[in-house]
Write a protein that holds these residues in place. Structure first.
Motif, PDB file in Angstrom:
ATOM      1  N   ASN A 178       5.204  12.898  -2.124  1.00 59.99           N
ATOM      2  CA  ASN A 178       4.170  11.864  -2.070  1.00 59.99           C
ATOM      3  C   ASN A 178       4.732  10.552  -2.576  1.00 59.99           C
ATOM      4  N   ARG A 197      -6.805   8.463  -3.520  1.00 60.94           N
ATOM      5  CA  ARG A 197      -7.475   7.235  -3.065  1.00 60.94           C
ATOM      6  C   ARG A 197      -8.020   6.491  -4.273  1.00 60.94           C
ATOM      7  N   LEU A 256       0.007  10.533   0.435  1.00 62.55           N
ATOM      8  CA  LEU A 256       0.035   9.136   0.011  1.00 62.55           C
ATOM      9  C   LEU A 256      -0.621   8.930  -1.344  1.00 62.55           C
ATOM     10  N   GLY A 257      -0.986  10.027  -2.004  1.00 63.75           N
ATOM     11  CA  GLY A 257      -1.541   9.888  -3.345  1.00 63.75           C
ATOM     12  C   GLY A 257      -3.059   9.785  -3.350  1.00 63.75           C
ATOM     13  N   ASP A 314       0.850  -1.179   0.000  1.00 65.17           N
ATOM     14  CA  ASP A 314       0.000   0.000   0.000  1.00 65.17           C
ATOM     15  C   ASP A 314       0.893   1.238   0.000  1.00 65.17           C
ATOM     16  N   ASP A 315       0.270   2.431   0.010  1.00 63.49           N
ATOM     17  CA  ASP A 315       1.042   3.664  -0.059  1.00 63.49           C
ATOM     18  C   ASP A 315       1.957   3.823   1.153  1.00 63.49           C
ATOM     19  N   TYR A 341       2.809   6.728  -3.989  1.00 64.65           N
ATOM     20  CA  TYR A 341       1.593   5.925  -4.094  1.00 64.65           C
ATOM     21  C   TYR A 341       1.745   4.908  -5.210  1.00 64.65           C
ATOM     22  N   ARG A 342       0.862   3.912  -5.183  1.00 66.97           N
ATOM     23  CA  ARG A 342       0.855   2.849  -6.181  1.00 66.97           C
ATOM     24  C   ARG A 342      -0.313   3.042  -7.129  1.00 66.97           C
ATOM     25  N   ASP A 343      -0.064   2.877  -8.407  1.00 62.35           N
ATOM     26  CA  ASP A 343      -1.107   2.892  -9.433  1.00 62.35           C
ATOM     27  C   ASP A 343      -0.952   1.610 -10.246  1.00 62.35           C
TER      28      ASP A 343
END
Length: 393
Positions: A34, A391, A388-389, A6-7, A36-38
């Motif tokens: 920041n 949601r 964290l990017g 997760d982020d 985050y995962r995409d």
């Protein structure tokens, strides 16, 4: 199947990425905007102290290596930003605290305010500024140490009227060897404690033919093997330039702050910028500029700018620090250095003494007031916020 990161996991693993120059991880330094995962791609935005940071490639490689090792991450995309002025100040303050916490302990009390008096070149009166500010501080009742770090060009003992050799005391309980004892001189209601290679050699004419590493080692000994005892202030008369001694002091005394001395001449101002650049690269705050050898005023009131005009103002503006004072060119200052009676230690007064007193007042009241250990509390930092990017479902 391994759990997808997760982020928070991305940010956590970035805590292992160190800024080699600042000596801390990029998350706690506040450099991570920041993370985050995409899908299988991780996005990380890092803000550098400057867009052209030479460590950018190193930070990029470490981020990609660490984040790319998380399960489910196939690609890492680094995005770059630049810290604003307030963020840079915060980063540098944290870096200095980290350096201070990790520094090898010296004999300098934690409560002492350390002021490195520096110049880009010789001949601008840096030592004269050091001893006059030291005597002015001591006259106010402070215990002031003077470390003559100009190992080759020592002049502080003569300027303070001190002769003889430094003594040593036997080791005390818990010590494996004795300590050097500073030479002391009462000054007003305070005291001066002085250490200099000029108090180690046989006479003032003795040449010290030491190489750079020996110079740095001598400064290290002055900090570790001298019993400084109680100190309110320590003034360090730095050698001119940006060599081994300057780098050693920045490493050994991370609590030090710098005062830059220049003359009104444009050439001196331009050279002084270099020592300021060294200070900032070493995360040493620059408190202000003192312009020495300013205009000479004749007895009938005529003013002559013998060494040019405006160097102090230009330097202060370029460094974005205050010009603390312009010391007029006055024969009494030179004479006082030759006789061991600085103008701030005599009752003669004069324009130069008045400016030194004004600078001292500003230092004590505003710039570097003495530390009151009775009311000193530890400064606690809250967590640094990291985005964290967006949601995602």
């Amino acid at each position: 199947m391994s759990a997808q990161p997760d982020d928070e996991a991305i940010i956590a693993i970035l805590r292992g990425v160190m800024d080699p120059e600042l000596g801390d991880n990029i998350v706690d330094l506040g450099m991570v905007r920041n993370g985050y995962r995409d899908g299988s791609t991780a996005h990380v935005t890092v803000a550098l102290t400057t867009a052209g940071c030479p460590l950018r490639a190193t930070i990029k490689r470490d981020c990609e290596s660490r984040v790319g090792g998380l399960p489910g991450i196939e690609k890492v995309r680094l995005h770059w930003d630049e810290l604003n002025a307030a963020e840079k100040a915060r980063v540098m303050e944290r870096a200095r605290r980290t350096a201070r916490d990790n520094a090898t302990p010296t004999q300098i009390p934690a409560s002492a305010r350390v002021l490195a008096v520096a110049s880009g070149k010789g001949g601008v009166g840096k030592s004269s500024v050091t001893v006059n500010l030291a005597t002015s501080l001591a006259a106010r009742g402070f215990v002031v140490g003077v470390l003559d770090a100009d190992i080759w060009g020592f002049s502080v003992p003569r300027m303070l009227g001190m002769e003889g050799r430094l003594a040593a005391r036997p080791p005390r309980e818990g010590e494996d060897r004795g300590k050097i004892v500073p030479d002391e001189r009462p000054m007003g209601s305070g005291r001066l404690k002085v250490v200099s290679t000029g108090l180690l050699v046989e006479n003032e004419e003795t040449a010290l033919m030491w190489r750079g590493l020996m110079l740095a080692k001598a400064v290290e000994q002055f900090l570790h093997d001298v019993d400084w005892g109680e100190l309110d202030y320590l003034l360090v008369d730095m050698p001119p330039g940006t060599g081994d001694v300057q780098m050693a002091l920045a490493r050994l005394l991370p609590q030090a702050e710098m005062l830059v001395v220049t003359t009104p001449a444009l050439s001196a101002q331009k050279v002084a910028v270099r020592v300021a650049d060294m200070a900032r690269r070493s995360h040493m705050p620059i408190l202000g500029v003192v312009e020495n050898m300013s205009a000479f005023t004749t007895p009938d009131g005529q003013s002559w700018a013998l060494f040019g005009e405006g160097g102090g103002e230009r330097l202060a503006a370029e460094l974005d620090v205050p010009l603390l004072g312009s010391i007029p060119l006055e024969p009494a200052v030179s004479a006082g250095g030759d006789t061991g009676e600085p103008v701030t230690a005599s009752d003669a007064g004069g324009a130069a003494a008045a400016v030194f007193e004004q600078i001292t007042e500003r230092l004590v009241a505003e710039i570097i007031p003495p530390v009151d250990m009775g009311t000193c509390t530890a400064r606690m930092e809250g967590p640094i916020s990291v985005a964290l990017g967006p949601r995602r479902s």
